[in-house]
Motif scaffolding. Sequence first.
Motif, PDB file in Angstrom:
ATOM      1  N   LYS A   1       0.858  -1.179   0.000  1.00 27.53           N
ATOM      2  CA  LYS A   1       0.000   0.000   0.000  1.00 27.53           C
ATOM      3  C   LYS A   1       0.897   1.233   0.000  1.00 27.53           C
ATOM      4  O   LYS A   1       1.725   1.403   0.891  1.00 27.53           O
ATOM      5  CB  LYS A   1      -0.896   0.008   1.226  1.00 27.53           C
ATOM      6  CG  LYS A   1      -1.834   1.215   1.280  1.00 27.53           C
ATOM      7  CD  LYS A   1      -2.717   1.169   2.516  1.00 27.53           C
ATOM      8  CE  LYS A   1      -3.647   2.382   2.566  1.00 27.53           C
ATOM      9  NZ  LYS A   1      -4.500   2.379   3.784  1.00 27.53           N
ATOM     10  N   PRO A   2       0.780   2.096  -1.005  1.00 27.60           N
ATOM     11  CA  PRO A   2       1.664   3.261  -1.084  1.00 27.60           C
ATOM     12  C   PRO A   2       1.568   4.146   0.148  1.00 27.60           C
ATOM     13  O   PRO A   2       0.489   4.382   0.692  1.00 27.60           O
ATOM     14  CB  PRO A   2       1.166   4.002  -2.329  1.00 27.60           C
ATOM     15  CG  PRO A   2       0.454   2.966  -3.139  1.00 27.60           C
ATOM     16  CD  PRO A   2      -0.160   2.029  -2.137  1.00 27.60           C
ATOM     17  N   THR A   3       2.723   4.635   0.600  1.00 29.38           N
ATOM     18  CA  THR A   3       2.772   5.544   1.740  1.00 29.38           C
ATOM     19  C   THR A   3       2.351   6.950   1.348  1.00 29.38           C
ATOM     20  O   THR A   3       1.738   7.662   2.145  1.00 29.38           O
ATOM     21  CB  THR A   3       4.201   5.565   2.324  1.00 29.38           C
ATOM     22  OG1 THR A   3       4.563   4.239   2.715  1.00 29.38           O
ATOM     23  CG2 THR A   3       4.303   6.487   3.512  1.00 29.38           C
ATOM     24  N   LEU A   4       2.688   7.349   0.128  1.00 29.76           N
ATOM     25  CA  LEU A   4       2.362   8.692  -0.347  1.00 29.76           C
ATOM     26  C   LEU A   4       1.114   8.666  -1.224  1.00 29.76           C
ATOM     27  O   LEU A   4       0.828   7.666  -1.888  1.00 29.76           O
ATOM     28  CB  LEU A   4       3.518   9.272  -1.154  1.00 29.76           C
ATOM     29  CG  LEU A   4       4.886   9.346  -0.471  1.00 29.76           C
ATOM     30  CD1 LEU A   4       5.894   9.996  -1.410  1.00 29.76           C
ATOM     31  CD2 LEU A   4       4.807  10.104   0.846  1.00 29.76           C
ATOM     32  N   ALA A   5       0.404   9.775  -1.241  1.00 31.14           N
ATOM     33  CA  ALA A   5      -0.743   9.889  -2.142  1.00 31.14           C
ATOM     34  C   ALA A   5      -0.287  10.141  -3.576  1.00 31.14           C
ATOM     35  O   ALA A   5      -0.955   9.745  -4.525  1.00 31.14           O
ATOM     36  CB  ALA A   5      -1.658  11.021  -1.667  1.00 31.14           C
ATOM     37  N   SER A   6       0.845  10.789  -3.731  1.00 32.23           N
ATOM     38  CA  SER A   6       1.375  11.107  -5.059  1.00 32.23           C
ATOM     39  C   SER A   6       2.030   9.882  -5.690  1.00 32.23           C
ATOM     40  O   SER A   6       2.537   9.004  -4.978  1.00 32.23           O
ATOM     41  CB  SER A   6       2.410  12.232  -4.953  1.00 32.23           C
ATOM     42  OG  SER A   6       1.856  13.387  -4.373  1.00 32.23           O
ATOM     43  N   PRO A   7       2.059   9.804  -7.017  1.00 28.96           N
ATOM     44  CA  PRO A   7       2.741   8.692  -7.675  1.00 28.96           C
ATOM     45  C   PRO A   7       4.249   8.757  -7.453  1.00 28.96           C
ATOM     46  O   PRO A   7       4.825   9.839  -7.358  1.00 28.96           O
ATOM     47  CB  PRO A   7       2.387   8.876  -9.152  1.00 28.96           C
ATOM     48  CG  PRO A   7       2.055  10.322  -9.296  1.00 28.96           C
ATOM     49  CD  PRO A   7       1.437  10.729  -7.994  1.00 28.96           C
ATOM     50  N   VAL A   8       4.864   7.578  -7.352  1.00 28.12           N
ATOM     51  CA  VAL A   8       6.301   7.471  -7.094  1.00 28.12           C
ATOM     52  C   VAL A   8       6.937   6.614  -8.178  1.00 28.12           C
ATOM     53  O   VAL A   8       6.410   5.551  -8.525  1.00 28.12           O
ATOM     54  CB  VAL A   8       6.578   6.856  -5.707  1.00 28.12           C
ATOM     55  CG1 VAL A   8       8.078   6.793  -5.442  1.00 28.12           C
ATOM     56  CG2 VAL A   8       5.881   7.650  -4.607  1.00 28.12           C
ATOM     57  N   PHE A   9       8.064   7.076  -8.703  1.00 27.16           N
ATOM     58  CA  PHE A   9       8.766   6.375  -9.778  1.00 27.16           C
ATOM     59  C   PHE A   9      10.197   6.078  -9.339  1.00 27.16           C
ATOM     60  O   PHE A   9      10.744   6.774  -8.484  1.00 27.16           O
ATOM     61  CB  PHE A   9       8.738   7.208 -11.056  1.00 27.16           C
ATOM     62  CG  PHE A   9       7.345   7.561 -11.501  1.00 27.16           C
ATOM     63  CD1 PHE A   9       6.642   6.706 -12.338  1.00 27.16           C
ATOM     64  CD2 PHE A   9       6.727   8.722 -11.058  1.00 27.16           C
ATOM     65  CE1 PHE A   9       5.342   7.012 -12.732  1.00 27.16           C
ATOM     66  CE2 PHE A   9       5.430   9.038 -11.448  1.00 27.16           C
ATOM     67  CZ  PHE A   9       4.744   8.173 -12.286  1.00 27.16           C
ATOM     68  N   LEU A  10      10.795   5.048  -9.943  1.00 26.10           N
ATOM     69  CA  LEU A  10      12.105   4.572  -9.504  1.00 26.10           C
ATOM     70  C   LEU A  10      13.075   4.494 -10.681  1.00 26.10           C
ATOM     71  O   LEU A  10      12.887   3.690 -11.595  1.00 26.10           O
ATOM     72  CB  LEU A  10      11.960   3.190  -8.860  1.00 26.10           C
ATOM     73  CG  LEU A  10      13.240   2.515  -8.369  1.00 26.10           C
ATOM     74  CD1 LEU A  10      13.884   3.324  -7.240  1.00 26.10           C
ATOM     75  CD2 LEU A  10      12.940   1.090  -7.895  1.00 26.10           C
TER      76      LEU A  10
END
Length: 207
Positions: free
Chosen positions: A70-79
């Motif tokens: 479950k993502p910690t941030l509401a914003s999308p995260v890229f790697l």
Amino acid sequence: DGRERLDSLKTLTGFVLGPKLLAVVERLRFHADERGVKVCCGLMFHESLERLWALLFPVGVAGGQIVAPKPTLASPVFLAAGWASPAQRQTQIDAWKAAPGGAVLCCNMLANSVGLDLADAEVQVNGELAWVPSDALQWEARLHDVHQGKRRAPPLFEYVLAKGTIDEDMALAMLTKMGAISRIVGTEREQQGLDVALRGSGLVSTV
């Protein structure tokens, strides 16, 4: 030798990395979720980036079964990880640029320090220090809008550092090296985000 020194540096930075990464996540949340801007997050080592990713996408357990992260941030995260190919990293960078509103791009600093345009980021949040000034400045330079003219304000550089740790020694070494470079080649230290951040950090006396 060089390999042993690098391993020692990883070990020393690893001792305080856990609490620092929690602070990094909070800075990412503030800038991406609350302010709604694009953020670039830099870490030196693969292990550090893996630990950050585990915080951003924690894997849960329900009824003895592993459940989807479950993502910690509401914003999308890229790697854009250093262990990925340049083409794979560019795909992540392009997706981060295309994302509307706040978004986070997590990177290995050295793997992404040359030839990339990351000027879409308003903020660069760094959880570790490079050991060589040129590496740090190359990484910061990814946010400078050289060609496209889309930046309206200078980028903000943040460094999450811990007092009483190896960060103090590294900060002093970096400031000393940058001071020597400035005296020899006449660079404007006050224009370098790392120099400003370290001098204002309270970690070391001004050099």
